[in-house]
Design a protein around this motif. Structure first.
Motif, PDB file in Angstrom:
ATOM      1  N   GLU A 149       0.813  -1.215   0.000  1.00 42.67           N
ATOM      2  CA  GLU A 149       0.000   0.000   0.000  1.00 42.67           C
ATOM      3  C   GLU A 149       0.847   1.265   0.000  1.00 42.67           C
ATOM      4  OE1 GLU A 149      -3.006  -0.121   3.030  1.00 42.67           O
ATOM      5  OE2 GLU A 149      -4.158  -1.653   1.951  1.00 42.67           O
ATOM      6  N   VAL A 150       1.989   1.259   0.678  1.00 42.95           N
ATOM      7  CA  VAL A 150       2.817   2.466   0.665  1.00 42.95           C
ATOM      8  C   VAL A 150       3.340   2.725  -0.748  1.00 42.95           C
ATOM      9  CG1 VAL A 150       5.061   1.420   1.267  1.00 42.95           C
ATOM     10  CG2 VAL A 150       4.545   3.743   2.007  1.00 42.95           C
ATOM     11  N   ALA A 151       3.637   1.653  -1.484  1.00 40.60           N
ATOM     12  CA  ALA A 151       4.045   1.822  -2.879  1.00 40.60           C
ATOM     13  C   ALA A 151       2.872   2.262  -3.739  1.00 40.60           C
ATOM     14  CB  ALA A 151       4.634   0.513  -3.411  1.00 40.60           C
ATOM     15  N   ALA A 152       1.693   1.678  -3.502  1.00 44.83           N
ATOM     16  CA  ALA A 152       0.505   2.043  -4.277  1.00 44.83           C
ATOM     17  C   ALA A 152       0.123   3.503  -4.055  1.00 44.83           C
ATOM     18  CB  ALA A 152      -0.666   1.138  -3.900  1.00 44.83           C
ATOM     19  N   ALA A 153       0.403   4.021  -2.865  1.00 45.03           N
ATOM     20  CA  ALA A 153       0.079   5.420  -2.558  1.00 45.03           C
ATOM     21  C   ALA A 153       0.995   6.397  -3.286  1.00 45.03           C
ATOM     22  CB  ALA A 153       0.169   5.663  -1.057  1.00 45.03           C
ATOM     23  N   ARG A 186       8.931  -3.689  -5.172  1.00 38.98           N
ATOM     24  CA  ARG A 186       7.916  -2.640  -5.026  1.00 38.98           C
ATOM     25  C   ARG A 186       8.489  -1.252  -5.305  1.00 38.98           C
ATOM     26  NH1 ARG A 186       7.130  -6.557  -1.040  1.00 38.98           N
ATOM     27  NH2 ARG A 186       4.969  -7.300  -0.754  1.00 38.98           N
ATOM     28  N   GLY A 187       9.748  -1.176  -5.689  1.00 40.86           N
ATOM     29  CA  GLY A 187      10.371   0.109  -5.994  1.00 40.86           C
ATOM     30  C   GLY A 187      10.577   0.989  -4.781  1.00 40.86           C
ATOM     31  N   LEU A 188      10.896   0.376  -3.632  1.00 40.98           N
ATOM     32  CA  LEU A 188      11.049   1.115  -2.380  1.00 40.98           C
ATOM     33  C   LEU A 188      12.495   1.103  -1.911  1.00 40.98           C
ATOM     34  CD1 LEU A 188       7.953  -0.327  -0.470  1.00 40.98           C
ATOM     35  CD2 LEU A 188       8.121   1.938  -1.521  1.00 40.98           C
ATOM     36  N   GLU A 189      12.883   2.176  -1.202  1.00 39.32           N
ATOM     37  CA  GLU A 189      14.182   2.238  -0.545  1.00 39.32           C
ATOM     38  C   GLU A 189      13.998   2.702   0.887  1.00 39.32           C
ATOM     39  OE1 GLU A 189      16.787   5.725  -1.384  1.00 39.32           O
ATOM     40  OE2 GLU A 189      15.430   6.035  -3.071  1.00 39.32           O
ATOM     41  N   VAL A 190      14.956   2.349   1.747  1.00 40.00           N
ATOM     42  CA  VAL A 190      14.905   2.702   3.167  1.00 40.00           C
ATOM     43  C   VAL A 190      15.715   3.968   3.406  1.00 40.00           C
ATOM     44  CG1 VAL A 190      15.559   1.980   5.499  1.00 40.00           C
ATOM     45  CG2 VAL A 190      14.545   0.326   3.909  1.00 40.00           C
ATOM     46  N   THR A 191      15.129   4.902   4.149  1.00 37.75           N
ATOM     47  CA  THR A 191      15.845   6.128   4.503  1.00 37.75           C
ATOM     48  C   THR A 191      16.479   6.050   5.881  1.00 37.75           C
ATOM     49  OG1 THR A 191      13.861   7.148   5.460  1.00 37.75           O
ATOM     50  CG2 THR A 191      14.270   7.518   3.103  1.00 37.75           C
ATOM     51  N   ALA A 192      15.868   5.271   6.797  1.00 34.07           N
ATOM     52  CA  ALA A 192      16.366   5.237   8.175  1.00 34.07           C
ATOM     53  C   ALA A 192      15.764   4.063   8.932  1.00 34.07           C
ATOM     54  CB  ALA A 192      16.023   6.535   8.907  1.00 34.07           C
ATOM     55  N   GLY A 193      16.471   3.662   9.979  1.00 36.90           N
ATOM     56  CA  GLY A 193      15.908   2.811  11.005  1.00 36.90           C
ATOM     57  C   GLY A 193      15.546   3.666  12.205  1.00 36.90           C
ATOM     58  N   THR A 194      14.748   3.120  13.104  1.00 40.18           N
ATOM     59  CA  THR A 194      14.357   3.853  14.322  1.00 40.18           C
ATOM     60  C   THR A 194      14.529   2.952  15.539  1.00 40.18           C
ATOM     61  OG1 THR A 194      12.034   3.220  14.019  1.00 40.18           O
ATOM     62  CG2 THR A 194      12.712   5.358  13.159  1.00 40.18           C
ATOM     63  N   ILE A 195      14.913   3.561  16.651  1.00 42.60           N
ATOM     64  CA  ILE A 195      15.137   2.805  17.885  1.00 42.60           C
ATOM     65  C   ILE A 195      15.000   3.737  19.088  1.00 42.60           C
ATOM     66  CG2 ILE A 195      17.628   3.185  17.865  1.00 42.60           C
ATOM     67  CD1 ILE A 195      15.852  -0.094  18.886  1.00 42.60           C
ATOM     68  N   PHE A 196      14.513   3.213  20.196  1.00 42.82           N
ATOM     69  CA  PHE A 196      14.478   3.964  21.452  1.00 42.82           C
ATOM     70  C   PHE A 196      15.793   3.766  22.206  1.00 42.82           C
ATOM     71  CE2 PHE A 196       9.999   4.017  20.577  1.00 42.82           C
ATOM     72  CZ  PHE A 196       9.508   5.150  21.234  1.00 42.82           C
ATOM     73  N   GLU A 197      16.137   4.748  23.059  1.00 40.34           N
ATOM     74  CA  GLU A 197      17.314   4.640  23.923  1.00 40.34           C
ATOM     75  C   GLU A 197      16.929   5.023  25.345  1.00 40.34           C
ATOM     76  OE1 GLU A 197      18.754   7.381  25.492  1.00 40.34           O
ATOM     77  OE2 GLU A 197      17.559   8.923  24.514  1.00 40.34           O
ATOM     78  N   HIS A 198      17.785   4.651  26.308  1.00 47.69           N
ATOM     79  CA  HIS A 198      17.545   5.010  27.713  1.00 47.69           C
ATOM     80  C   HIS A 198      18.853   5.397  28.389  1.00 47.69           C
ATOM     81  CE1 HIS A 198      17.763   0.582  27.179  1.00 47.69           C
ATOM     82  NE2 HIS A 198      18.624   0.645  28.178  1.00 47.69           N
ATOM     83  N   LEU A 199      19.626   6.220  27.678  1.00 48.99           N
ATOM     84  CA  LEU A 199      20.961   6.558  28.144  1.00 48.99           C
ATOM     85  C   LEU A 199      20.989   7.555  29.297  1.00 48.99           C
ATOM     86  CD1 LEU A 199      22.829   6.698  24.713  1.00 48.99           C
ATOM     87  CD2 LEU A 199      23.071   4.961  26.508  1.00 48.99           C
ATOM     88  N   HIS A 200      19.823   8.052  29.691  1.00 48.35           N
ATOM     89  CA  HIS A 200      19.785   8.910  30.877  1.00 48.35           C
ATOM     90  C   HIS A 200      19.995   8.092  32.150  1.00 48.35           C
ATOM     91  CE1 HIS A 200      15.789   7.165  30.606  1.00 48.35           C
ATOM     92  NE2 HIS A 200      15.597   7.468  31.873  1.00 48.35           N
ATOM     93  N   ARG A 201      19.822   6.776  32.053  1.00 49.60           N
ATOM     94  CA  ARG A 201      19.967   5.912  33.224  1.00 49.60           C
ATOM     95  C   ARG A 201      21.435   5.514  33.414  1.00 49.60           C
ATOM     96  NH1 ARG A 201      15.276   1.837  31.141  1.00 49.60           N
ATOM     97  NH2 ARG A 201      13.539   3.330  31.188  1.00 49.60           N
ATOM     98  N   PRO A 202      21.907   5.486  34.648  1.00 51.48           N
ATOM     99  CA  PRO A 202      23.273   5.000  34.893  1.00 51.48           C
ATOM    100  C   PRO A 202      23.408   3.546  34.434  1.00 51.48           C
ATOM    101  CG  PRO A 202      22.393   6.118  36.831  1.00 51.48           C
ATOM    102  CD  PRO A 202      21.241   5.953  35.883  1.00 51.48           C
ATOM    103  N   ASP A 203      24.556   3.190  33.935  1.00 54.15           N
ATOM    104  CA  ASP A 203      24.861   1.812  33.539  1.00 54.15           C
ATOM    105  C   ASP A 203      23.897   1.278  32.484  1.00 54.15           C
ATOM    106  OD1 ASP A 203      26.900   1.781  35.522  1.00 54.15           O
ATOM    107  OD2 ASP A 203      25.397   1.289  37.038  1.00 54.15           O
ATOM    108  N   SER A 204      23.497   2.156  31.543  1.00 56.15           N
ATOM    109  CA  SER A 204      22.535   1.746  30.520  1.00 56.15           C
ATOM    110  C   SER A 204      23.175   1.546  29.149  1.00 56.15           C
ATOM    111  CB  SER A 204      21.426   2.801  30.406  1.00 56.15           C
ATOM    112  OG  SER A 204      21.979   4.057  30.033  1.00 56.15           O
ATOM    113  N   TRP A 205      24.496   1.745  29.076  1.00 55.95           N
ATOM    114  CA  TRP A 205      25.135   1.727  27.756  1.00 55.95           C
ATOM    115  C   TRP A 205      24.999   0.386  27.062  1.00 55.95           C
ATOM    116  CZ3 TRP A 205      26.974   5.080  24.312  1.00 55.95           C
ATOM    117  CH2 TRP A 205      27.692   4.537  23.225  1.00 55.95           C
ATOM    118  N   GLU A 206      25.299  -0.696  27.748  1.00 52.33           N
ATOM    119  CA  GLU A 206      25.335  -2.008  27.105  1.00 52.33           C
ATOM    120  C   GLU A 206      23.972  -2.410  26.562  1.00 52.33           C
ATOM    121  OE1 GLU A 206      27.954  -3.674  26.284  1.00 52.33           O
ATOM    122  OE2 GLU A 206      29.257  -2.199  27.262  1.00 52.33           O
ATOM    123  N   SER A 207      22.913  -2.213  27.324  1.00 52.74           N
ATOM    124  CA  SER A 207      21.586  -2.602  26.858  1.00 52.74           C
ATOM    125  C   SER A 207      21.134  -1.713  25.710  1.00 52.74           C
ATOM    126  CB  SER A 207      20.571  -2.555  28.000  1.00 52.74           C
ATOM    127  OG  SER A 207      20.529  -1.262  28.592  1.00 52.74           O
TER     128      SER A 207
END
Length: 298
Positions: free
Chosen positions: A32-36, A63-84
């Motif tokens: 549908e995103v291609a049809a649109a 479908r003639g589509l390309e990717v511009t970006a991936g998306t992800i959440f982070e929680h780096l405000h928390r101490p010791d959160s780098w590895e996860s």
């Protein structure tokens, strides 16, 4: 004049999670995103689209589509959160880079549950904001070094970077060489910010864009009742252009005047929605943007 290269995303098909029975199946989304009329998409939640690069590339190519970006959440405000955080980020970054995309959109943790509205964390204090900025700069540096991607930070409603003031604080706490701003017009407006002022004041920090609008009447009701973002979306707070704010033509004009090429991805939060709702909206939105957006390109 820079080009504003428009695309769409699974979010505009009611997709918030990797797997949810209420959501549009991924094959239907791609069809549908291609049809649109769109040729550019984001990956959406990791695991929603196939994560095998060869299979995903085949599905996109036919479908003639390309990717511009991936998306992800982070929680780096928390101490010791780098590895996860790095574990989650690296999986998305690897697939994003394999698709030939150049950007990774990183979203801050939410202090409120996105579906239930339950408050799950207190606001950040000054020390936590400083640590978060430092960690985000390092995250952007490492993403670029290991995956060749540019990190675009996405302020979000009910998240730890949300208001105009908090966005400016984040920009001051981070290094533009390694992390810049995904300007989500809807979330900025939802949180009382000024999109045009951010473009004017921080032209060199606008690296990527999400296009959406907010229904001010629904937003007033949400604020009055103290509701969370998930309930606000169910009530239609993110509306079809040109029915809401901000007014998109001036935003698109200001972006084109930055004299750089930008991706501007249409993201109308619709979770959950009936399966026949997204396609007609996507078609009308693209037609509107092509008619009213200086510098807009598909």
């Amino acid at each position: 004049m820079g080009k504003v290269n428009v695309g769409s995303a699974p979010d505009s098909w009611g997709v918030w999670f990797a797997d949810d029975a209420q959501q549009t199946p991924w094959e239907r989304f791609l069809d549908e995103v291609a049809a649109a009329g769109y040729t550019r998409i984001e990956l959406g939640p990791y695991g929603y689209l196939p994560t095998d690069p060869a299979r995903l590339k085949e599905e996109l190519d036919k479908r003639g589509l390309e990717v511009t970006a991936g998306t992800i959440f982070e929680h780096l405000h928390r101490p010791d959160s780098w590895e996860s955080t790095w574990r989650d980020v690296s999986a998305v970054a690897e697939l994003t880079a394999a698709m030939g995309a150049k950007h990774l959109v990183v979203i801050p943790s939410m202090w409120r549950d996105s579906v239930t509205g339950e408050i799950v964390e207190p606001p950040l204090d000054d020390e936590s904001r400083t640590r978060h900025g430092r960690q985000m700069t390092e995250l952007g540096r490492r993403i670029a070094a290991e995956y060749g991607l540019k990190t675009q930070f996405h302020p979000h409603a009910d998240a730890h970077v949300d208001t105009h003031e908090n966005v400016e604080r984040f920009l001051a706490e981070t290094d533009g060489e390694h992390v810049n701003l995904c300007l989500d017009t809807g979330h900025i407006s939802y949180c009382g910010g000024d999109n045009l002022k951010l473009i004017q004041d921080y032209p060199d920090r606008i690296g990527y864009v999400h296009l959406k609008q907010v229904d001010p009447n629904v937003l007033d009701s949400v604020i009055e009742q103290g509701l969370g973002f998930g309930e606000a979306v169910k009530r239609g707070v993110m509306c079809e252009p040109p029915q809401g704010v901000p007014d998109l033509p001036p935003v698109l004009d200001a972006l084109s005047k930055l004299d750089v090429d930008l991706f501007a991805i249409v993201e109308q939060d619709l979770y959950p929605c009936p399966s026949d709702v997204p396609l007609p909206i996507a078609e009308r939105t693209l037609s509107y943007l092509m008619t009213h957006g200086g510098g807009v390109s598909v």
